[in-house]
Design a protein around this motif. Structure first.
Motif, PDB file in Angstrom:
ATOM      1  N   PHE A   1       0.776  -1.102  -0.087  1.00 43.66           N
ATOM      2  CA  PHE A   1      -0.005   0.123   0.031  1.00 43.66           C
ATOM      3  C   PHE A   1       0.666   1.307  -0.069  1.00 43.66           C
TER       4      PHE A   1
ATOM      5  N   VAL B   1      -5.645   2.967  -7.804  1.00 44.29           N
ATOM      6  CA  VAL B   1      -6.092   4.202  -7.130  1.00 44.29           C
ATOM      7  C   VAL B   1      -4.775   5.138  -7.081  1.00 44.29           C
TER       8      VAL B   1
ATOM      9  N   LEU C   1      -2.196   7.318  -1.982  1.00 44.14           N
ATOM     10  CA  LEU C   1      -2.833   6.267  -1.099  1.00 44.14           C
ATOM     11  C   LEU C   1      -1.427   6.093   0.074  1.00 44.14           C
TER      12      LEU C   1
ATOM     13  N   TYR D   1      -1.399   3.967   3.962  1.00 39.37           N
ATOM     14  CA  TYR D   1      -1.862   3.223   4.977  1.00 39.37           C
ATOM     15  C   TYR D   1      -0.806   3.598   6.274  1.00 39.37           C
TER      16      TYR D   1
ATOM     17  N   PHE E   1      -6.755   4.299   5.674  1.00 44.07           N
ATOM     18  CA  PHE E   1      -6.347   4.599   4.409  1.00 44.07           C
ATOM     19  C   PHE E   1      -6.590   5.970   4.068  1.00 44.07           C
TER      20      PHE E   1
ATOM     21  N   LEU F   1      -6.967   9.021  -0.901  1.00 46.03           N
ATOM     22  CA  LEU F   1      -7.724   8.081  -1.736  1.00 46.03           C
ATOM     23  C   LEU F   1      -8.330   9.086  -3.007  1.00 46.03           C
TER      24      LEU F   1
ATOM     25  N   SER G   1     -10.831   9.686   4.181  1.00 46.95           N
ATOM     26  CA  SER G   1     -10.188   8.792   4.654  1.00 46.95           C
ATOM     27  C   SER G   1     -10.951   7.548   5.050  1.00 46.95           C
TER      28      SER G   1
END
Length: 138
Positions: free
Chosen positions: A21, A58, A62, A64, A82, A85, A91
């Motif tokens: 991620f 995405v 992004l 995480y 996350f 986005l 989020s």
């Protein structure tokens, strides 16, 4: 001193999430997810390929972040956020549940919720960490 199974699993899953991620290192991520990976999320296409393809599509912003991780044998629960986005997209605060098998992520479930702003939080407390996220909708 050797790590317990739970400690090893926690470290592996956190590294896997960061690799996929945050770093988007798909070749390295292949080593963390089983080729027979089972996906139970309503938001993610089936299998390891479905997950990787979703992440490829995405925004590169992004990110995480993990707040808490719990383990019971080969099952883990992660409380995370996350963010990044996309413009105007709140989020997500997520509880990910994963099952490990032979040292790789074999199965996944999740519970996803848009992150509340300070103005929309009836409790006045953030859903993640000690501060309200900066990318949540007002």
């Amino acid at each position: 001193m050797a790590l317990t199974k739970e400690e090893s699993n926690k470290a592996l899953v956190l590294k896997a999430f960061d690799t996929l991620f945050n770093k988007r290192d798909y070749d390295a991520a292949l080593h963390f997810w089983s080729p027979n990976y089972l996906q139970h999320s309503a938001h993610i296409p089936p299998g390891r390929e479905g997950l990787f393809e979703l992440i490829k599509n995405v925004p590169a912003t992004l990110k995480y972040e993990n707040q808490l991780i719990l383990a019971n044998g080969d099952y883990l629960m992660l409380h995370g956020r996350f963010s990044g986005l996309g413009e105007g997209v709140p989020s997500w605060v997520v509880v990910d549940i994963v099952r490990m098998e032979n040292g790789v992520l074999a199965e996944h479930w999740d519970v996803i919720q848009d992150e509340a702003t300070q103005a929309s939080s009836k409790s006045g407390l953030p859903m993640f960490g000690e501060n309200f996220g900066t990318t949540a909708l007002a």
